[in-house]
Write an enzyme that holds these catalytic residues in place. Structure first.
Site, short mmCIF file in Angstrom:
data_model
loop_
_atom_site.label_atom_id
_atom_site.label_comp_id
_atom_site.label_asym_id
_atom_site.label_seq_id
_atom_site.Cartn_x
_atom_site.Cartn_y
_atom_site.Cartn_z
N GLU A 82 15.94 -8.29 7.88
CA GLU A 82 15.11 -8.74 8.80
C GLU A 82 14.43 -10.18 8.47
O GLU A 82 13.17 -9.98 7.92
CB GLU A 82 14.44 -7.49 8.78
CG GLU A 82 13.74 -7.59 10.92
CD GLU A 82 13.09 -5.85 10.51
OE1 GLU A 82 12.83 -5.50 9.97
OE2 GLU A 82 12.32 -5.81 11.66
N ASP A 277 14.48 2.35 -6.67
CA ASP A 277 15.38 3.43 -6.24
C ASP A 277 14.22 3.07 -4.77
O ASP A 277 13.48 4.40 -4.68
CB ASP A 277 15.57 4.36 -6.72
CG ASP A 277 16.08 5.59 -5.64
OD1 ASP A 277 16.18 5.35 -4.77
OD2 ASP A 277 16.04 6.66 -7.21
C1 MEV Z 1 9.45 -3.31 13.14
O1 MEV Z 1 10.71 -3.52 11.97
C2 MEV Z 1 8.32 -2.57 12.85
C3 MEV Z 1 7.15 -2.77 13.78
O2 MEV Z 1 7.64 -1.58 14.94
C4 MEV Z 1 6.24 -1.62 13.10
C5 MEV Z 1 5.51 -1.30 14.23
O3 MEV Z 1 5.75 -0.63 15.31
O4 MEV Z 1 4.16 -0.75 13.92
C6 MEV Z 1 6.71 -4.21 14.27
#
Ligand code: MEV
Length: 382
Positions: A82, A277
């Site tokens: 990501e 893990d």
């Molecule tokens: C995205 O990978 C993670 C978030 O949705 C976390 C959050 O909303 O606190 C941005």
């Protein structure tokens, strides 16, 4: 000249891949970063690691900079698909540095195995009277662990769980630098016949619990509020926004799930990079988040004396021996890069990164929104 050990690397993201690799090679004893480039998993190892192996999936490994954890400079390897995660963690770690970095406390490496006993009536005292004998029977099947100073430490009996005829015995084992699943499962299977004899019941399941609530890590950080200032937002406004986001998560399980996902954005990539893990740690974290009966955020944010303070507490059952962490060449390199030789050391870094990722997400959400930065990075990918 840059301190050769610092993790504060301004402009790392602007350097070329080759430059970043050269920098990393300098931090490794033998200078060999090849396992980090291609995963280091040859066919022979692949075939030994899992059944019916056919291939491998490559995930980018990046370096989160700026981490100061319990006073130690750490370059943090993260394996993640990501965009934004590594940039966000690095940015939050830089902010946390202004307040002395992350402080993390880790409890001993106690992993708990459960032995379910069926068709028993109040066997508690019969079992607890033989506590030493049961612990010795567990230790007998893990002589190496015992010789290193670990082993069975305690016994708990939970009577009538769920229905009147089930009792669950918890065997608490100090697994030292291992995550310990295999060790405690072997111990649970070894003591089950003795528990059957003492209780007069039948042993059912014999397996660890991933709700590793005897193996907790607590990370904190404090950020001077003026460091949070953004275009169109004062530092105080940003801090208030982050505190309010924490309160929203505390009040609303739907939001808490996403809040906690943001925390695991920082943790899972380190666990993956080090051959741990991550499913076990995720399961433990979410179960811990729901321990009150309501699913809650694992972290909270407050503001006092000009500082924004964050705290994250969760079970952190990780290891640096056993599993893939010692046989996967990339995992070995990642542990070396962090200079981590103990499970506690790895827990400290992973928990700090969890708090950093949470801060990065809440900071973006409380100001310009998450999408501006996310889409910038996403566009680069496309
Ligand atoms: C995205 O990978 C993670 C978030 O949705 C976390 C959050 O909303 O606190 C941005």
């Amino acid at each position: 000249m840059t301190d050769p050990h610092t993790s504060r690397l301004p402009g790392l993201h602007r350097r070329s891949l080759a430059e970043r690799r050269a920098l990393l090679a300098q931090r490794l004893k033998d200078g060999d970063i090849r396992p980090l480039l291609n995963g280091g998993l040859d066919d022979a190892l692949l075939d030994r690691m899992v059944e019916n192996a056919v291939g491998r999936i490559a995930v980018p490994v990046g370096i989160a900079a700026n981490f100061l954890v319990n006073g130690r400079e750490v370059l943090v390897p993260m394996a993640v698909e990501e965009p934004s995660v590594i940039a966000g963690a690095s940015h939050a770690a830089r902010l946390a540095r202004e307040g002395g970095g992350f402080r993390v406390r880790v409890s001993p490496s106690f992993t708990v195995a459960q032995v379910e006993l069926r068709r028993v009536v109040h066997p508690g005292s019969r079992i607890l009277d033989q506590r030493d004998r049961i612990l010795a029977a567990a230790d007998a099947v893990q002589p190496q662990l015992v010789s290193l100073g670990g082993g069975a430490r305690d016994l708990e009996v939970r009577e009538q769980v769920g229905d009147a005829h089930r009792t669950v015995v918890h065997l608490v084992v100090d697994c030292l630098d291992a995550m310990g699943a295999n060790m405690v499962n072997t111990m649970a299977e070894a003591v089950a016949p003795l528990l059957e004899e003492l209780s007069g019941g039948r042993a059912g399941l014999r397996i660890l619990t991933n709700l590793a609530d005897r193996r907790l890590a607590v990370a904190t950080c404090a950020i001077p509020i003026d460091q949070l200032e953004r275009p169109s937002f004062t530092g105080r406004e940003v801090a208030e926004g982050i505190v309010a986001a924490g309160a929203f998560a505390a009040a609303d399980p739907w939001r808490a799930a996403t809040h906690n996902k943001g925390i695991f954005n920082g943790i899972d990539p380190i666990l993956l990079a080090t051959g741990n893990d991550w499913r076990a740690v995720e399961a433990g974290g979410h179960a811990y988040a729901a321990r009150s009966g309501t699913y809650r955020p694992l972290s909270g944010w407050t503001m006092e004396e000009g500082m924004l303070r964050g705290e994250l507490e969760l079970p952190m059952a990780v290891g640096v021996v056993g599993g893939a962490s010692r046989c996967h060449p990339c995992a070995v390199k990642c542990l070396e890069l962090m200079n981590v030789t103990t499970a506690a050391g790895l827990s400290e870094i992973a928990t700090a990164a969890g708090l950093a990722s949470n801060l990065a997400a809440l900071l973006a959400l409380s100001t310009e929104g998450i999408q501006a930065g996310h889409m910038r990075l996403h566009r680069r990918r496309l």
